[in-house]
Design a protein around this motif. Structure first.
Motif, PDB file in Angstrom:
ATOM      1  N   GLY A   1       0.833  -1.206   0.000  1.00  0.00           N
ATOM      2  CA  GLY A   1       0.000   0.000   0.000  1.00  0.00           C
ATOM      3  C   GLY A   1       0.861   1.246   0.000  1.00  0.00           C
ATOM      4  O   GLY A   1       0.630   2.173  -0.793  1.00  0.00           O
ATOM      5  N   ALA A   2       1.885   1.265   0.869  1.00  0.00           N
ATOM      6  CA  ALA A   2       2.770   2.431   0.955  1.00  0.00           C
ATOM      7  C   ALA A   2       3.521   2.629  -0.354  1.00  0.00           C
ATOM      8  O   ALA A   2       3.676   3.756  -0.841  1.00  0.00           O
ATOM      9  CB  ALA A   2       3.746   2.260   2.109  1.00  0.00           C
ATOM     10  N   LEU A   3       3.967   1.507  -0.918  1.00  0.00           N
ATOM     11  CA  LEU A   3       4.719   1.552  -2.182  1.00  0.00           C
ATOM     12  C   LEU A   3       3.844   2.096  -3.314  1.00  0.00           C
ATOM     13  O   LEU A   3       4.270   2.949  -4.098  1.00  0.00           O
ATOM     14  CB  LEU A   3       5.188   0.132  -2.531  1.00  0.00           C
ATOM     15  CG  LEU A   3       6.466   0.017  -3.337  1.00  0.00           C
ATOM     16  CD1 LEU A   3       7.649   0.518  -2.532  1.00  0.00           C
ATOM     17  CD2 LEU A   3       6.690  -1.431  -3.751  1.00  0.00           C
ATOM     18  N   ILE A   4       2.615   1.596  -3.365  1.00  0.00           N
ATOM     19  CA  ILE A   4       1.687   2.037  -4.409  1.00  0.00           C
ATOM     20  C   ILE A   4       1.326   3.503  -4.205  1.00  0.00           C
ATOM     21  O   ILE A   4       1.284   4.285  -5.145  1.00  0.00           O
ATOM     22  CB  ILE A   4       0.441   1.126  -4.444  1.00  0.00           C
ATOM     23  CG1 ILE A   4       0.832  -0.214  -5.055  1.00  0.00           C
ATOM     24  CG2 ILE A   4      -0.697   1.757  -5.240  1.00  0.00           C
ATOM     25  CD1 ILE A   4      -0.222  -1.270  -4.996  1.00  0.00           C
ATOM     26  N   LEU A   5       1.122   3.874  -2.952  1.00  0.00           N
ATOM     27  CA  LEU A   5       0.819   5.275  -2.622  1.00  0.00           C
ATOM     28  C   LEU A   5       1.945   6.177  -3.115  1.00  0.00           C
ATOM     29  O   LEU A   5       1.721   7.178  -3.801  1.00  0.00           O
ATOM     30  CB  LEU A   5       0.667   5.395  -1.110  1.00  0.00           C
ATOM     31  CG  LEU A   5       0.175   6.716  -0.577  1.00  0.00           C
ATOM     32  CD1 LEU A   5      -1.345   6.721  -0.593  1.00  0.00           C
ATOM     33  CD2 LEU A   5       0.646   6.929   0.852  1.00  0.00           C
ATOM     34  N   PHE A   6       3.168   5.781  -2.789  1.00  0.00           N
ATOM     35  CA  PHE A   6       4.336   6.571  -3.167  1.00  0.00           C
ATOM     36  C   PHE A   6       4.460   6.651  -4.692  1.00  0.00           C
ATOM     37  O   PHE A   6       4.644   7.730  -5.261  1.00  0.00           O
ATOM     38  CB  PHE A   6       5.588   5.930  -2.548  1.00  0.00           C
ATOM     39  CG  PHE A   6       6.862   6.634  -2.893  1.00  0.00           C
ATOM     40  CD1 PHE A   6       7.183   7.854  -2.308  1.00  0.00           C
ATOM     41  CD2 PHE A   6       7.747   6.091  -3.811  1.00  0.00           C
ATOM     42  CE1 PHE A   6       8.344   8.512  -2.633  1.00  0.00           C
ATOM     43  CE2 PHE A   6       8.914   6.740  -4.144  1.00  0.00           C
ATOM     44  CZ  PHE A   6       9.220   7.953  -3.550  1.00  0.00           C
ATOM     45  N   THR A   7       4.335   5.477  -5.350  1.00  0.00           N
ATOM     46  CA  THR A   7       4.476   5.438  -6.811  1.00  0.00           C
ATOM     47  C   THR A   7       3.388   6.276  -7.473  1.00  0.00           C
ATOM     48  O   THR A   7       3.651   7.001  -8.436  1.00  0.00           O
ATOM     49  CB  THR A   7       4.372   3.979  -7.320  1.00  0.00           C
ATOM     50  OG1 THR A   7       5.139   3.155  -6.470  1.00  0.00           O
ATOM     51  CG2 THR A   7       4.856   3.849  -8.733  1.00  0.00           C
ATOM     52  N   THR A   8       2.170   6.170  -6.945  1.00  0.00           N
ATOM     53  CA  THR A   8       1.046   6.927  -7.504  1.00  0.00           C
ATOM     54  C   THR A   8       1.319   8.423  -7.420  1.00  0.00           C
ATOM     55  O   THR A   8       1.160   9.162  -8.402  1.00  0.00           O
ATOM     56  CB  THR A   8      -0.244   6.608  -6.717  1.00  0.00           C
ATOM     57  OG1 THR A   8      -0.447   5.212  -6.745  1.00  0.00           O
ATOM     58  CG2 THR A   8      -1.444   7.306  -7.304  1.00  0.00           C
ATOM     59  N   VAL A   9       1.742   8.855  -6.241  1.00  0.00           N
ATOM     60  CA  VAL A   9       1.978  10.287  -6.034  1.00  0.00           C
ATOM     61  C   VAL A   9       3.101  10.779  -6.947  1.00  0.00           C
ATOM     62  O   VAL A   9       2.956  11.790  -7.647  1.00  0.00           O
ATOM     63  CB  VAL A   9       2.299  10.572  -4.543  1.00  0.00           C
ATOM     64  CG1 VAL A   9       2.811  11.984  -4.361  1.00  0.00           C
ATOM     65  CG2 VAL A   9       1.065  10.341  -3.691  1.00  0.00           C
ATOM     66  N   VAL A  10       4.210  10.023  -6.978  1.00  0.00           N
ATOM     67  CA  VAL A  10       5.362  10.453  -7.789  1.00  0.00           C
ATOM     68  C   VAL A  10       4.980  10.471  -9.276  1.00  0.00           C
ATOM     69  O   VAL A  10       5.266  11.434  -9.989  1.00  0.00           O
ATOM     70  CB  VAL A  10       6.569   9.515  -7.546  1.00  0.00           C
ATOM     71  CG1 VAL A  10       7.684   9.796  -8.537  1.00  0.00           C
ATOM     72  CG2 VAL A  10       7.086   9.708  -6.126  1.00  0.00           C
ATOM     73  N   SER A  11       4.307   9.404  -9.711  1.00  0.00           N
ATOM     74  CA  SER A  11       3.946   9.295 -11.124  1.00  0.00           C
ATOM     75  C   SER A  11       2.989  10.424 -11.538  1.00  0.00           C
ATOM     76  O   SER A  11       3.214  11.104 -12.548  1.00  0.00           O
ATOM     77  CB  SER A  11       3.324   7.922 -11.354  1.00  0.00           C
ATOM     78  OG  SER A  11       2.589   7.892 -12.516  1.00  0.00           O
ATOM     79  N   SER A  12       1.939  10.635 -10.740  1.00  0.00           N
ATOM     80  CA  SER A  12       0.971  11.695 -11.086  1.00  0.00           C
ATOM     81  C   SER A  12       1.623  13.066 -11.019  1.00  0.00           C
ATOM     82  O   SER A  12       1.391  13.917 -11.885  1.00  0.00           O
ATOM     83  CB  SER A  12      -0.201  11.684 -10.116  1.00  0.00           C
ATOM     84  OG  SER A  12      -0.866  10.486 -10.203  1.00  0.00           O
TER      85      SER A  12
END
Lengths: 221, 285
Positions: free
Chosen positions: B177-188
């Motif tokens: 969840g944390a990884l996806i959260l981080f990736t989502t934020v960075v990517s967007s």
């Protein structure tokens, strides 16, 4: 200072990023309904004066008041409120490249929260006044220099802001177009709008209700 | 109203001018959310699987030989009153003999009618909220304090392993969840930054004309919300479609309830807004 004073600059000292003094002791006052032509050679500080007036730079000392309010150390929201009252042409005031001519001209009305119907009417009036009907849907990169200047004038006029700053009004204009611009400036002077016109041209056309200054060695004379 | 119309128009303009960027952004986020959704379902399914297994957990409590039959009733009451105990079944010697015979297929105690050697036991079941090591340890301690209680037996090791597996699943879920959260934020944030970079000069002009930061940023924040929200919705649509096409015979997939999915999609939208802020942060310094 009262509300009838549009700009008041007192004892402003400003230096460049490299530390060279630009203004030693700048004093300037512009009353409501009056205009000022400030003439000075390239590098005399005309652009720095514009930057001071729109809050892009802060003086090292001295005070600047616009529309009866102190201008120093403003938060960005208040700064925006001041900028809404200023129409700009030339120099820093370029067109927004991603907007069409019509969108560029109408932008001050959008910021002012003008209704769409009124916006359209005023836009049509401006497009017609500056002969830009054909160019209404064009993007700035497709315009000639003259057309870009005309769009800037139209944008600076549409919301009827109390102060207009014009940086080099004749730059790149042919005599015919400049004649039309001069006509516009005369009309604006009579309408009660205040203008600050900055120019490096030595021969400046006479305008009504206008004071003439020379910017020499960091001071207005 | 004029400003709102302008902001919505700007949003449309952004999406219309950069459809590839918006689509790529939506699809890449949808893929990330799909990964998260799959893990969410796996975690929910395994949770239900363990809950079912744990609900079958029984504790066998042996009664000492010294306890008289007349004391059984009060002992049963005392056991029933222990916190976390849901059911208590008393197995006397005769019942134990019958059950043994049932298991083995023949009565092994023929001839021992008067001296049945089988122990008397209680079979205890637990409240669903008390099926974990700490609660069961506490129940065991309470039982040991009762007079006449002998050996206590239950699947202690199995419970420990089940709990550790659940903990591992939870931890993996948190890390993922944390990884996806981080990736989502960075990517967007990067997508929005790229979209705004080309218009930096235009934004500067807008600011000189008196446009506020929020006025300029609002279309991009809205876009962040839309992309985040739609990505999450899209990922759940894929899950729903797949689930309708696939069926398992050994177990049933546990999907989160609709209300949780709606909250997840909205939270993804908010995450998009946050990404928008991060993407625009440098421009407005």
């Amino acid at each position: 200072m009262n509300q009838s004073t549009i700009v008041e600059i007192n004892n402003v000292y400003l230096k460049s990023d490299r530390g060279t003094p630009i203004f030693h002791n700048l004093n300037f006052k512009l009353s409501h309904g009056r205009s000022a032509v400030i003439q000075g050679p390239a590098g005399s500080g005309k652009s720095s004066l514009v930057e001071l007036l729109i809050g892009l730079r802060r003086p090292e000392s001295g005070s600047i008041e616009l529309f009866g309010e102190s201008f120093g150390g403003l938060a960005s929201t208040r700064l925006n409120r001041f900028r809404l009252k200023i129409g700009g042409v030339g120099g820093l005031f370029e067109l927004i490249s991603s907007y069409t001519v019509a969108e560029n001209i109408a932008f001050p009305l959008v910021l002012a929260g003008e209704r769409i119907k009124a916006r359209k009417e005023l836009l049509l009036k401006m497009l017609s006044e500056f002969s830009l009907i054909k160019q209404a849907g064009a993007y700035p990169r497709r315009l000639t220099r003259v057309e870009r200047t005309l769009v800037q004038f139209a944008r600076a006029s549409i919301a009827n802001q109390p102060l207009m700053i014009i940086d080099e009004p004749s730059a790149g204009l042919d005599s015919g177009t400049y004649g039309r611009i001069h006509e516009f400036l005369v009309k604006a002077s009579f309408s009660g709008r205040s203008m600050i016109i900055l120019t490096s041209e030595k021969a400046v056309e006479i305008l009504p209700n206008t004071d003439y200054y020379q910017l020499i060695s960091g001071e207005l004379a | 109203m004029t400003r709102l119309a302008f902001i919505l128009n700007e949003l449309y303009r952004n999406l219309y001018r950069n459809p590839g960027t918006a689509l790529a952004s939506t699809l890449s986020l949808a893929l990330l959310f799909l990964l998260f959704d799959l893990f969410w379902i796996a975690a929910g399914t395994s949770e239900k699987f363990y809950a079912n297994l744990l609900s079958d957990l029984r504790m066998h409590v042996y009664v000492q030989e010294s306890v008289a039959e007349s004391e059984i009733k009060s002992l049963t009451t005392a056991i029933t009153e222990i916190r976390g105990v849901m059911g208590v079944q008393y197995i006397d010697r005769d019942l134990a003999r019958k059950e043994l015979a049932g298991l083995v297929g023949t009565d092994l105690l023929v001839g021992y009618d008067d001296v049945n050697p089988l122990p008397r036991t209680y079979i205890i079941t637990f409240e669903p909220t008390h099926v974990h090591s700490a609660a069961i340890d506490s129940i065991e301690a309470s039982l040991k304090n009762l007079p006449g209680i002998g050996k206590i037996d239950y699947s202690r090791d199995w419970l420990g392993k089940a709990e550790s597996t659940r903990k591992i699943i939870l931890n993996i879920g948190l890390i993922l969840g944390a990884l996806i959260l981080f990736t989502t934020v960075v990517s967007s944030a990067n997508n929005i930054r790229l979209m705004t970079r080309t218009r930096a000069v235009g934004f500067w002009q807008m600011r000189l004309l008196g446009a506020g930061r929020m006025f300029i940023a609002a279309p991009f924040l809205l876009e962040g919300f839309l992309i985040g929200f739609l990505s999450a919705v899209f990922s759940w649509l894929v899950i729903e479609y797949s689930q309708s096409k696939i069926s398992f015979t050994q177990f049933q997939l546990v999907l989160p309830p609709l209300s949780q999915v709606v909250w997840f999609c909205l939270a993804s939208g908010v995450l998009g807004v946050l990404s928008g802020f991060l993407g625009l942060r440098k421009m407005f310094r």
